[in-house]
Design an enzyme around this catalytic site. Structure first.
Site, PDB file in Angstrom:
ATOM      1  N   ILE A   1       0.818  -1.213   0.000  1.00 34.21           N
ATOM      2  CA  ILE A   1       0.000   0.000   0.000  1.00 34.21           C
ATOM      3  C   ILE A   1       0.854   1.267   0.000  1.00 34.21           C
ATOM      4  O   ILE A   1       0.351   2.348  -0.304  1.00 34.21           O
ATOM      5  CB  ILE A   1      -0.988   0.019   1.188  1.00 34.21           C
ATOM      6  CG1 ILE A   1      -0.258  -0.042   2.519  1.00 34.21           C
ATOM      7  CG2 ILE A   1      -1.969  -1.131   1.070  1.00 34.21           C
ATOM      8  CD1 ILE A   1      -1.202   0.094   3.710  1.00 34.21           C
ATOM      9  N   GLU A   2       2.126   1.152   0.318  1.00 35.84           N
ATOM     10  CA  GLU A   2       2.994   2.325   0.272  1.00 35.84           C
ATOM     11  C   GLU A   2       3.488   2.606  -1.143  1.00 35.84           C
ATOM     12  O   GLU A   2       3.486   3.744  -1.598  1.00 35.84           O
ATOM     13  CB  GLU A   2       4.199   2.126   1.211  1.00 35.84           C
ATOM     14  CG  GLU A   2       3.902   2.336   2.683  1.00 35.84           C
ATOM     15  CD  GLU A   2       3.636   3.791   3.012  1.00 35.84           C
ATOM     16  OE1 GLU A   2       3.994   4.670   2.224  1.00 35.84           O
ATOM     17  OE2 GLU A   2       3.053   4.052   4.085  1.00 35.84           O
ATOM     18  N   SER A   3       3.933   1.571  -1.839  1.00 39.15           N
ATOM     19  CA  SER A   3       4.588   1.788  -3.132  1.00 39.15           C
ATOM     20  C   SER A   3       4.211   0.775  -4.195  1.00 39.15           C
ATOM     21  O   SER A   3       4.729   0.837  -5.301  1.00 39.15           O
ATOM     22  CB  SER A   3       6.106   1.734  -2.942  1.00 39.15           C
ATOM     23  OG  SER A   3       6.488   0.436  -2.488  1.00 39.15           O
TER      24      SER A   3
ATOM     25  N   TYR B   1      -6.085   3.714   5.813  1.00 39.92           N
ATOM     26  CA  TYR B   1      -4.752   3.128   5.690  1.00 39.92           C
ATOM     27  C   TYR B   1      -4.701   1.724   6.301  1.00 39.92           C
ATOM     28  O   TYR B   1      -4.298   0.759   5.645  1.00 39.92           O
ATOM     29  CB  TYR B   1      -3.746   4.048   6.379  1.00 39.92           C
ATOM     30  CG  TYR B   1      -2.296   3.701   6.154  1.00 39.92           C
ATOM     31  CD1 TYR B   1      -1.684   3.942   4.921  1.00 39.92           C
ATOM     32  CD2 TYR B   1      -1.521   3.158   7.173  1.00 39.92           C
ATOM     33  CE1 TYR B   1      -0.347   3.657   4.718  1.00 39.92           C
ATOM     34  CE2 TYR B   1      -0.185   2.870   6.978  1.00 39.92           C
ATOM     35  CZ  TYR B   1       0.397   3.124   5.754  1.00 39.92           C
ATOM     36  OH  TYR B   1       1.724   2.822   5.554  1.00 39.92           O
TER      37      TYR B   1
END
Length: 499
Positions: free
Chosen positions: A156-158, A261
């Site tokens: 989910i970050e990159s 998130y």
């Protein structure tokens, strides 16, 4: 006659004594075997395959193996213990066994599950990229005793894109902004950005997450802090405490991006736990190292390093994304990553390579020289020259400025080592926008989220130090001038995370 009678009595006595001794020895030996069996049962898990069958062979009515038998009880039990400890072949299975975060049943989780399940091509790309890094990340997460959900955070970050770059200057698999990266020891210079280094950034990210867990003691709050900032989360918790409200992720006030998130990570976890239930085909990832480190002390061209290893340049860059130039500047010593089955090939070919390892040199611009003149002299396009040397389209080359240029048989340049202390390229021209202060905001939190400093915010807003809800702040960020990694069409992902 008396002698014969005495002899018979003596033999009988000896026989009775021997029998008594053997019976006593048998009584003493039996409990000892029981102790061994009980201790083995304590060491083996209750649900161990065939464990109960192995031990039942040593019950009271079973035949007890003797030293002459082919397999002793201890050897047999050891074999079963070895079978039990065999690691899974598939890395996803290993990850599933390490899940330990609480379930989260919410509309946000359902929406995220629907999003990922409805974009199979996107998920396939994520897995295809992630298989290079996932084993190493899982190893580090397990070594630190962390929930294996943390190994999925780069999704989910990159989206496992090591070159992902956000408008807030967050970079790499773990999306470190420059200041946080610096705080966790990630070097950033003209040649190299450790925020993109697979090993260094993973270590820094897990350090950060562990520090957050020491602060909050709850993994949901840890993730919220990783996204929003520990200061902002801490203030939200204090506010709930003051109002007599529960102090947990589900009840504190969070911005929309942070509210989604944790559910997004839980959604990924749920899909990996049972991909068939969501109609997702999860490509198997082998549970073994993908890459191997090779130390090098000499500068070497990126293309040549890839060639010596027998891999594509794209594969080399995917494993070594922190290097920003077409030549690897070792700065004394540098570890390069290669596919595990290519490391020895690279070392052997490097040992036998009898030609120069570097086809680039440093050139100091002379008075009056332009990018056009230099590019023509060294056979490189103007665009490429500017790109390699971080020269803006409208920037002027100054006399004495050190540039990286091809050798092309020229001997007038210098070794690239003279550029080792070259500073980072300046940020692109700033672009301003207006930010409305929200409830719970602080200068620290705003600065962290937008990749700027508190001092900069104050300088842009007349030295303001106190914030009011609804107050308009001028914030600035530089245009990244880079293309973000693709996101499936129609996604509602927050802008920071569109990777």
């Amino acid at each position: 006659m008396k002698i014969q009678r005495f002899t018979v009595i003596l033999v009988a006595s000896l026989t009775l004594a021997t029998a008594s001794f053997l019976a006593h020895a048998s009584e003493v030996a039996e409990p000892a075997k029981s102790v061994i069996i009980e201790s083995l049962e304590d060491e083996l898990p209750e649900d161990a395959p065939n464990a109960s069958g192995t031990l039942s062979a040593m019950d009271g009515n079973a035949a007890v193996p003797t030293p002459d038998d082919d397999v002793s009880p201890l050897a047999e039990t050891s074999d079963h213990a070895a079978n039990i400890s065999v690691p899974p072949i598939d890395l996803w299975e290993r990850i599933r066994k390490g899940f330990s975060m609480d379930e989260l049943d919410s509309e946000e989780v359902r929406n995220s599950e629907d999003f990922y399940a409805s974009h199979p091509k996107y998920m396939k790309r994520v897995v295809e990229r992630g298989k290079r890094y996932l084993f190493h990340i899982v190893e580090e997460v397990e070594r630190r005793g962390m929930p294996s959900e943390m190994a999925l955070l780069p999704i989910i970050e990159s989206a496992f894109n090591p070159r992902a770059y956000s408008s807030r200057h967050a970079s790499g698999l773990w999306q470190f902004i420059p200041s946080t990266g610096k705080n966790y020891g990630l070097k950033q210079n003209w040649w190299y950005d450790e925020r993109k280094d697979v090993i260094a950034a993973t270590s820094a990210a897990l350090d950060y997450l562990q520090n957050l867990h020491r602060m909050f003691g709850d993994w949901e709050l840890v993730l919220a802090s990783y996204n929003w900032g520990e200061g902002a989360v801490g203030r939200s918790l204090v506010k709930n405490r003051s109002n007599g409200l529960p102090e947990d992720f589900r009840n504190i006030s969070l911005p929309p991006e942070t509210q989604n998130y944790v559910p997004r990570l839980i959604a990924i976890k749920n899909i990996i736990s049972n991909p068939a239930m969501f109609g997702v085909e999860l490509e198997s990832v082998p549970n073994r190292p993908y890459f191997e480190k090779v130390a090098t002390t000499r500068h070497i061209d990126v293309k040549l390093a890839a060639k010596l290893a027998g891999i594509s340049v794209d594969e080399f860059k995917a494993l070594n994304p922190a290097h920003k130039r077409p030549v690897i500047h070792t700065d004394g010593s540098r570890a390069l990553l290669f596919p595990a089955d290519k490391a020895e090939i690279f070392m052997e070919n490097l040992k036998n390579h009898d030609k120069p390892l570097v086809s680039w040199q440093a050139y100091r611009a002379k008075n009056g020289e332009t990018a056009e003149k230099i590019s023509a002299r060294y056979g490189i396009s103007i665009r490429r020259l500017r790109e390699i040397n971080d020269i803006g389209k409208n920037s002027t080359i100054m006399p004495g400025q050190a540039l990286l240029v091809p050798r092309n048989g020229s001997m007038e340049g210098e070794d690239i080592s003279i550029m080792s202390n070259k500073p980072l390229a300046p940020l692109m021209p700033e672009q301003g926008f207006v930010y409305a202060v929200k409830k719970g905001d602080s200068l620290f939190g705003i600065a962290k989220r937008h990749g700027v400093t508190i001092a900069q915010i104050k300088s842009w807003n007349g030295g303001t130090a106190r914030l009011l809800i609804g107050q308009k702040l001028i914030l600035k960020h530089s245009s990244p001038g880079r293309t973000k990694a693709p996101t499936p069409e129609g996604s509602a992902m927050p802008e920071k995370k569109r990777m």
